[in-house]
Structure formats: C-alpha cells, structure tokens
Design a protein around this motif. Structure first.
Motif, mmCIF file in Angstrom:
data_model
loop_
_atom_site.group_PDB
_atom_site.id
_atom_site.type_symbol
_atom_site.label_atom_id
_atom_site.label_comp_id
_atom_site.label_asym_id
_atom_site.label_seq_id
_atom_site.Cartn_x
_atom_site.Cartn_y
_atom_site.Cartn_z
ATOM 1 N N ALA A 141 0.815 -1.217 0.000
ATOM 2 C CA ALA A 141 0.000 0.000 0.000
ATOM 3 C C ALA A 141 0.848 1.267 0.000
ATOM 4 O O ALA A 141 0.381 2.337 -0.419
ATOM 5 C CB ALA A 141 -0.946 -0.003 1.204
ATOM 6 N N ALA A 142 2.089 1.180 0.474
ATOM 7 C CA ALA A 142 2.968 2.360 0.483
ATOM 8 C C ALA A 142 3.590 2.616 -0.880
ATOM 9 O O ALA A 142 4.049 3.733 -1.156
ATOM 10 C CB ALA A 142 4.073 2.187 1.518
ATOM 11 N N LEU A 143 3.591 1.592 -1.740
ATOM 12 C CA LEU A 143 4.252 1.705 -3.041
ATOM 13 C C LEU A 143 3.288 2.267 -4.069
ATOM 14 O O LEU A 143 2.831 1.581 -4.978
ATOM 15 C CB LEU A 143 4.781 0.329 -3.466
ATOM 16 N N ARG A 144 2.979 3.541 -3.893
ATOM 17 C CA ARG A 144 2.067 4.236 -4.798
ATOM 18 C C ARG A 144 2.632 5.636 -5.008
ATOM 19 O O ARG A 144 3.461 6.106 -4.225
ATOM 20 C CB ARG A 144 0.643 4.263 -4.217
ATOM 21 N N PRO A 145 2.241 6.310 -6.088
ATOM 22 C CA PRO A 145 2.757 7.670 -6.295
ATOM 23 C C PRO A 145 2.348 8.594 -5.144
ATOM 24 O O PRO A 145 1.270 8.446 -4.567
ATOM 25 C CB PRO A 145 2.086 8.100 -7.611
ATOM 26 N N TRP A 146 3.233 9.517 -4.800
ATOM 27 C CA TRP A 146 2.919 10.511 -3.771
ATOM 28 C C TRP A 146 3.395 11.884 -4.242
ATOM 29 O O TRP A 146 4.241 11.990 -5.127
ATOM 30 C CB TRP A 146 3.581 10.152 -2.432
ATOM 31 N N THR A 147 2.809 12.906 -3.642
ATOM 32 C CA THR A 147 3.260 14.268 -3.904
ATOM 33 C C THR A 147 4.437 14.557 -2.987
ATOM 34 O O THR A 147 4.284 14.526 -1.757
ATOM 35 C CB THR A 147 2.138 15.283 -3.642
ATOM 36 N N PRO A 148 5.634 14.825 -3.499
ATOM 37 C CA PRO A 148 6.803 15.003 -2.636
ATOM 38 C C PRO A 148 6.657 16.196 -1.696
ATOM 39 O O PRO A 148 6.127 17.241 -2.076
ATOM 40 C CB PRO A 148 7.952 15.218 -3.625
ATOM 41 N N ASP A 180 7.753 11.029 0.797
ATOM 42 C CA ASP A 180 6.353 10.818 1.135
ATOM 43 C C ASP A 180 6.093 11.307 2.554
ATOM 44 O O ASP A 180 6.747 10.850 3.509
ATOM 45 C CB ASP A 180 6.019 9.326 1.002
ATOM 46 N N ALA A 181 5.124 12.186 2.710
ATOM 47 C CA ALA A 181 4.785 12.707 4.043
ATOM 48 C C ALA A 181 4.444 11.583 5.013
ATOM 49 O O ALA A 181 4.807 11.636 6.199
ATOM 50 C CB ALA A 181 3.603 13.674 3.926
ATOM 51 N N LEU A 182 3.761 10.555 4.533
ATOM 52 C CA LEU A 182 3.313 9.489 5.436
ATOM 53 C C LEU A 182 4.467 8.625 5.914
ATOM 54 O O LEU A 182 4.352 7.951 6.940
ATOM 55 C CB LEU A 182 2.226 8.644 4.766
ATOM 56 N N PHE A 183 5.587 8.652 5.192
ATOM 57 C CA PHE A 183 6.765 7.937 5.682
ATOM 58 C C PHE A 183 7.268 8.565 6.981
ATOM 59 O O PHE A 183 7.618 7.863 7.936
ATOM 60 C CB PHE A 183 7.872 7.944 4.629
ATOM 61 N N LEU A 188 7.853 8.217 12.869
ATOM 62 C CA LEU A 188 7.656 8.818 14.181
ATOM 63 C C LEU A 188 6.870 7.912 15.112
ATOM 64 O O LEU A 188 7.136 7.865 16.324
ATOM 65 C CB LEU A 188 6.941 10.159 14.020
ATOM 66 N N THR A 189 5.911 7.179 14.576
ATOM 67 C CA THR A 189 5.016 6.367 15.411
ATOM 68 C C THR A 189 5.349 4.878 15.358
ATOM 69 O O THR A 189 4.616 4.072 15.935
ATOM 70 C CB THR A 189 3.560 6.569 14.973
ATOM 71 N N VAL A 212 0.133 4.460 6.341
ATOM 72 C CA VAL A 212 1.026 4.557 7.505
ATOM 73 C C VAL A 212 1.412 3.161 7.979
ATOM 74 O O VAL A 212 2.596 2.866 8.216
ATOM 75 C CB VAL A 212 0.355 5.345 8.647
ATOM 76 N N ARG A 213 0.436 2.274 8.100
ATOM 77 C CA ARG A 213 0.723 0.895 8.526
ATOM 78 C C ARG A 213 1.614 0.187 7.509
ATOM 79 O O ARG A 213 2.482 -0.616 7.872
ATOM 80 C CB ARG A 213 -0.582 0.139 8.735
#
Length: 248
Positions: A141-148, A180-183, A188-189, A212-213
């Motif tokens: 799920a993390a391997l998707r395009p993101w806005t840097p 990626d912001a969610l990284f 952090l968590t 995030v997960r």
C-alpha cells in the motif's frame, strides 16, 4: 586528564559515530555528503534544530537541544498526548515548507530494495516465511505515487525533543530529502501505534492509516539486515520484529 569532560558514545558503527562531550555533539561520518545534507536541511527547516558550532572534514559539531526525547523504540513513552500532538504539528510545518533541492529515493528504488531485503530474509531464514510474506503484502500500500514534501527521512521518536508539551528540537537530518509525508509520520510512530491518533490530531490533515501501517511494515523489512549487521537488535521487545508481528 584535568579539564577533559567525560565522552559519551551516543551511537557508533562502521558508517558513522556520534559522541557527546558536555553540551556538544560530535558527528563523525565517512560520507561527507550526508553531513552536507544535514547542515543544509537544518538551515531550511522551519522547526527547531541544533545549532551548528563548527565543521571540519568528517566531523560536524552541534549544540545539544534542550528537553528530552519524545521516547525510544521498544520502550513506553512518558511524553504527554499534547507533546505527541505538538510533534505532529511540527512535522506538518516541515511538510508545508519549500522542497529541498535534492531528490529522495524513487518509488522504483524503494520497491527494488524491498524485494531484495525480503528475499534475503527468506533465504537466510531470519524470519518465518509467513511473517515476511504477510508484511510484504501490507507494505504494498505504500508503493504508490505521492506528492513530494520536505521530509526528515529518519524521524524516529528519539530524534524529536520536547520540554513538557513543546517541541524544543529535531535532530539527525542526514536523510532529509523530498519524499512521502506518510513515511515521516510512520517513522515517528513506529512501535508506538497508540500515539498515532495524537500525532494525526496535531498534523491536522487527513491521513491514510493503511499507508502509515504499510510504511511500518516496509521500514521494518528494509531495516532488519542493516540493524543486525551494525550491532543493533531488531528482535528486541517492541522493535522491528514485533512491529512486523503486529501486522499478523
């Protein structure tokens, strides 16, 4: 020797070492480019960072930031929910800042690294196959395009310092880049899922919890070999292997 303060080894491995002498941290890095990134990123970041005292080849001297770390991986955090929320707000300020001029890892590079690390974990029987396979599925799920955005890149909770409910400094910027912001939120968590809601409340934006997960799984899978080879224990209670087990 009279007048010489005690030297504390904060972290040391074959790539770099950090020493503390009084209120000064000496970062010794075999890769000068990482120190260059750290100094430039701290200068750009809109949140509190350590003051640069001086630089010489391979050594960067930084002033200690006040306060205490938000917590440690594998140990309960004693920081308040408000402090975690303040950390989320600081991360949002960073992510809203202008992008650094250098790129981060590409999506293809991360996917390639993930495949390689999973193959190594299975080939060497480091983890049960079902644990690797399930977390590889979650990581997808993390391997998707993101806005840097401007990411810290290694935003472990031990790198965020607080005094009460206020952020006093964020340290260790050598991995900062576009990313990626969610990284950052996941890092952090990591191992502290119970504080994710506080961080998101401070961050103040919609966050895809599945991503995030996914980053929890992905970061843990990527890190196990490096940690083991550099003298750290990813199977310690509450650390990377437990993070992977929590996804089962």
């Amino acid at each position: 020797m009279t007048g010489v303060e005690e030297i504390q080894v904060v972290v040391a491995h074959s790539e770099r070492a950090t020493l503390r002498v009084g209120d000064v941290f000496l970062k010794i890095d075999a890769d000068q480019a990482r120190a260059d990134v750290e100094v430039e990123a701290m200068g750009m970041a809109p949140i509190p960072t350590p003051a640069v005292l001086w630089r010489k080849p391979s050594v960067l001297a930084l002033a200690a930031v006040p306060g205490t770390a938000l917590g440690r991986l594998g140990k309960p955090s004693t920081a308040s929910p408000a402090a975690w929320a303040a950390a989320g707000a600081a991360v949002r300020m960073l992510h809203d800042a202008p992008l650094p001029p250098w790129p981060g890892r590409s999506l293809d590079q991360i996917a390639t690294d993930l495949d390689a690390e999973c193959a190594w974990l299975l080939a060497n029987a480091v983890l049960p196959p079902e644990l690797v396979t399930r977390n590889r599925q979650v990581a997808e799920a993390a391997l998707r395009p993101w806005t840097p955005v401007f990411t810290h890149g290694d935003l472990q909770l031990s790198h965020v310092f607080v005094d009460g409910d206020e952020i006093t400094g964020v340290i260790d910027w050598s991995e900062a880049s576009r990313g990626d912001a969610l990284f950052d939120l996941a890092t952090l968590t990591l191992g502290h899922e119970e504080h994710l809601g506080d961080v998101i409340a401070g961050y103040g934006a919609d966050v895809d919890l599945d991503v995030v997960r996914a980053w929890w799984s992905l970061r843990s899978l990527l890190g196990i070999r490096w940690l083991a080879e550099h003298g750290f224990d990813p199977s310690a209670p509450g650390c990377e292997v437990d993070v992977l087990r929590a996804r089962i």
